[in-house]
Design a protein around this motif. Structure first.
Motif, mmCIF file in Angstrom:
data_model
loop_
_atom_site.group_PDB
_atom_site.id
_atom_site.type_symbol
_atom_site.label_atom_id
_atom_site.label_comp_id
_atom_site.label_asym_id
_atom_site.label_seq_id
_atom_site.Cartn_x
_atom_site.Cartn_y
_atom_site.Cartn_z
ATOM 1 N N THR A 34 0.834 -1.197 0.000
ATOM 2 C CA THR A 34 0.000 0.000 0.000
ATOM 3 C C THR A 34 0.871 1.250 0.000
ATOM 4 O O THR A 34 1.929 1.283 0.638
ATOM 5 C CB THR A 34 -0.934 0.025 1.223
ATOM 6 N N ILE A 35 0.419 2.275 -0.713
ATOM 7 C CA ILE A 35 1.143 3.540 -0.801
ATOM 8 C C ILE A 35 0.180 4.683 -0.505
ATOM 9 O O ILE A 35 -0.851 4.824 -1.173
ATOM 10 C CB ILE A 35 1.754 3.730 -2.203
ATOM 11 N N GLU A 36 0.518 5.491 0.488
ATOM 12 C CA GLU A 36 -0.268 6.678 0.789
ATOM 13 C C GLU A 36 0.306 7.834 -0.036
ATOM 14 O O GLU A 36 1.472 8.217 0.146
ATOM 15 C CB GLU A 36 -0.193 7.004 2.281
ATOM 16 N N GLY A 37 -0.489 8.374 -0.963
ATOM 17 C CA GLY A 37 0.021 9.450 -1.800
ATOM 18 C C GLY A 37 -0.889 9.791 -2.947
ATOM 19 O O GLY A 37 -1.962 9.204 -3.120
ATOM 20 N N ASP A 38 -0.435 10.736 -3.752
ATOM 21 C CA ASP A 38 -1.173 11.244 -4.904
ATOM 22 C C ASP A 38 -0.690 10.522 -6.159
ATOM 23 O O ASP A 38 0.464 10.663 -6.571
ATOM 24 C CB ASP A 38 -0.939 12.754 -5.018
ATOM 25 N N ALA A 39 -1.579 9.773 -6.782
ATOM 26 C CA ALA A 39 -1.188 8.962 -7.940
ATOM 27 C C ALA A 39 -0.927 9.789 -9.192
ATOM 28 O O ALA A 39 -0.450 9.251 -10.188
ATOM 29 C CB ALA A 39 -2.255 7.902 -8.220
ATOM 30 N N THR A 40 -1.251 11.084 -9.163
ATOM 31 C CA THR A 40 -0.891 11.911 -10.319
ATOM 32 C C THR A 40 0.602 12.244 -10.301
ATOM 33 O O THR A 40 1.124 12.805 -11.270
ATOM 34 C CB THR A 40 -1.710 13.218 -10.340
ATOM 35 N N SER A 41 1.269 11.916 -9.209
ATOM 36 C CA SER A 41 2.709 12.145 -9.090
ATOM 37 C C SER A 41 3.481 11.003 -9.748
ATOM 38 O O SER A 41 3.259 9.824 -9.456
ATOM 39 C CB SER A 41 3.105 12.246 -7.616
ATOM 40 N N ARG A 42 4.398 11.373 -10.608
ATOM 41 C CA ARG A 42 5.230 10.377 -11.286
ATOM 42 C C ARG A 42 6.054 9.582 -10.268
ATOM 43 O O ARG A 42 6.255 8.368 -10.423
ATOM 44 C CB ARG A 42 6.157 11.089 -12.275
ATOM 45 N N LEU A 43 6.524 10.241 -9.203
ATOM 46 C CA LEU A 43 7.324 9.567 -8.188
ATOM 47 C C LEU A 43 6.513 8.500 -7.451
ATOM 48 O O LEU A 43 7.017 7.415 -7.139
ATOM 49 C CB LEU A 43 7.873 10.594 -7.188
ATOM 50 N N VAL A 44 5.253 8.813 -7.169
ATOM 51 C CA VAL A 44 4.390 7.833 -6.493
ATOM 52 C C VAL A 44 4.171 6.613 -7.385
ATOM 53 O O VAL A 44 4.216 5.465 -6.926
ATOM 54 C CB VAL A 44 3.048 8.486 -6.100
ATOM 55 N N LEU A 45 3.946 6.849 -8.673
ATOM 56 C CA LEU A 45 3.745 5.735 -9.604
ATOM 57 C C LEU A 45 5.015 4.908 -9.757
ATOM 58 O O LEU A 45 4.962 3.683 -9.907
ATOM 59 C CB LEU A 45 3.274 6.260 -10.962
ATOM 60 N N GLU A 46 6.166 5.569 -9.729
ATOM 61 C CA GLU A 46 7.427 4.832 -9.783
ATOM 62 C C GLU A 46 7.581 3.952 -8.543
ATOM 63 O O GLU A 46 8.024 2.802 -8.623
ATOM 64 C CB GLU A 46 8.606 5.802 -9.899
ATOM 65 N N LYS A 47 7.236 4.521 -7.394
ATOM 66 C CA LYS A 47 7.305 3.750 -6.150
ATOM 67 C C LYS A 47 6.395 2.533 -6.205
ATOM 68 O O LYS A 47 6.698 1.470 -5.651
ATOM 69 C CB LYS A 47 6.922 4.652 -4.977
ATOM 70 N N ALA A 48 5.259 2.680 -6.885
ATOM 71 C CA ALA A 48 4.309 1.559 -7.023
ATOM 72 C C ALA A 48 4.797 0.499 -8.003
ATOM 73 O O ALA A 48 4.220 -0.587 -8.076
ATOM 74 C CB ALA A 48 2.953 2.088 -7.475
#
Length: 489
Positions: A51-65
């Motif tokens: 699970t990832i708490e964050g804003d999925a419009t962020s490229r960094l969050v998507l990379e983390k996923a």
């Protein structure tokens, strides 16, 4: 079998029910801004879900996923702008084979489709519909019933162990076939109806049972023994050698098992010995249960108490023979236990590691089941499989026996091609019981189907012995007994 990696963006009224529906076979990553919802997901699915708490419009969050390694990204928020922006970031910066997104207005749907996204309209979308998109060959039939996966539509795979079988031979328990669709035709199922590849079959029944049936029909099994369960149950009488515990430790080292439950009688020194073995072999997820009951009721009561079927039940071959000295009673006990617990039974003899595995080919019925299990186990173990064929003398073999022998050879050859694994064929001459037992010392494990053991009166057994049972009873190596197919489904 694990079916790939999926990323779900948004855990609202659509995303969260979808997470609950999806099989735990999926490697799942969930992204949401709400920490409480993410905690709910972790409790539902355990450590298998990231699970990832964050804003999925962020490229960094998507990379983390890890979206670049994902098979599918599902965007289920109820904000049209967010859905479009996430899809745009995925399109511009990542390579994802498949993106599914919820569309809210026609303008938003058009924007998403320009990004080559599969669109589900907000007023028609449902978690069930999305689940059907992801699990492809298995669909939940919704709009009728309770909507709890008690009605499924499944496409029969050519390599399914239920393909080409009549419904009467399958003998469904706790489930039924409601209808069969074949080549644009509708077939009302009867006992003589044969299931064929590419048939679309509507099945009804208990949801946990239907999950197993759907996996069988669509040929999507998990690695052995997870199709049965993730727990070892071992009954300790007190006569078990140290090798019994060593073999259990070996099973844990090679198969994806999670928990071990030792059942034992309240005898002096027995609990202390089990505790010593638990510490010695570092059984981290081991439980011990004291029981006043004998093996059969104790094991079944534990299955009911834990609310799930075990993956394997382990009994010491030598201790079992001492506890139940009469062979006929022992056979009846093992058969009833395998049928009721609906999982394999390992008669441990200490002949591990399993480097050479034998499948005695003694009768056609049940042979495919035993051979498939040996092949499924080879996913975790790199071993040599041999099919042992005792050939009767051509002077005494009937035409029917000769034909069955050839059909057994064809069955093993077909399984070898399907699983793309070599199976060594060993032909034996002479008395089937003696020749197979003479060959078994050259192997570490024997895999046998338990479903066709014959119940005979004493005088009948003298004239026509139950060959498969006698081979199991006298086997010098560890023996895996596969439950009857109808017990599993």
């Amino acid at each position: 079998m694990p079916s790939g990696k999926y990323v779900i963006v948004g855990l609202g009224n659509i995303g969260l029910p979808l997470v609950k529906m999806l099989s735990k076979d999926f490697e799942l990553v969930c992204i949401d801004k709400n920490p409480e919802i993410l905690e709910t997901v972790r409790k539902l699915r355990g450590e298998s879900t990231f699970t990832i708490e964050g804003d999925a419009t962020s490229r960094l969050v998507l990379e983390k996923a890890g979206v670049n390694e994902a098979d599918t990204v599902v965007i289920t928020t109820t904000s049209q702008d967010v859905n479009i922006e996430v899809a745009r970031v995925l399109c511009d910066h990542f390579t994802v084979p498949r993106v599914i997104a919820v569309g809210i207005t026609q303008k938003g749907i058009d924007e998403l489709e320009k990004l080559d996204v599969e669109v589900e309209r907000i007023f028609a979308v449902s978690a069930t519909g999305l689940r059907n998109r992801l699990e492809l060959k298995t669909k939940t039939v919704h709009g009728i019933g309770l909507g709890k996966n008690e009605i499924l539509e499944v496409e029969v795979h050519a390599h399914s162990r239920l393909a080409y079988k009549t419904l009467a031979s399958i003998n469904p328990i706790n489930w039924r076939v409601g209808i069969v669709y074949r080549d644009e035709n509708l077939i009302v199922p009867r006992g003589e109806t044969v299931l064929k590849p590419n048939d679309r079959v509507v099945i009804l029944g208990d949801p946990p049972v239907l999950k197993t049936v759907a996996e069988m029909l669509s040929f999507r099994f998990e690695h052995f023994p997870l199709e049965y369960g993730d727990t070892i149950m071992a009954y300790v009488e007190g006569e078990e050698p140290d090798a019994f515990f060593e073999e259990i430790a070996y099973l844990f080292s090679v198969f994806p098992l999670e928990e071990l439950i030792f059942l034992h009688l309240d005898r002096k020194g027995l609990a202390a010995r089990i505790a010593e073995m638990v510490e010695k072999y570092e059984f981290k997820q081991a439980l011990t249960e004291v029981t006043s009951e004998e093996m059969f009721p104790a094991l079944l009561e534990t299955v009911r108490e834990y609310g799930r079927r075990p993956g394997i039940i382990v009994l010491s071959r030598s201790a079992l023979a001492k506890t139940i000295p009469f062979a006929g009673r022992r056979r009846r006990y093992l058969f009833e236990l395998a049928k009721a617990a609906a999982c394999p039974i390992l008669l441990a003899a200490g002949t591990f590691p399993y480097e050479r595995v034998a499948v005695p080919c003694l009768q056609l019925q049940g042979l495919q089941h035993a051979t498939e299990t040996a092949l499924e186990m080879s996913v975790a173990l790199n071993y040599e499989i041999s099919a042992l064929f005792p050939r009767l003398s051509r002077y005494i073999a009937s035409d029917e026996q000769t034909q069955e022998f050839e059909r057994m050879r064809e069955t093993v050859a077909d399984m070898s091609l399907i699983y793309k694994t070599s199976i060594r064929t060993v032909e034996l001459e002479g008395n089937p019981i003696k020749t197979v037992l003479s060959a078994l010392p050259g192997y570490n494990l024997s895999v046998n189907d338990i479903g066709r053991w014959e119940e005979k009166k004493f005088w009948q057994s003298l004239l026509q012995p139950d060959v498969p049972w006698h081979v199991v009873r006298k086997s010098p190596v560890s023996t895996l007994l596969i439950p009857p197919l109808e017990a599993v489904i």
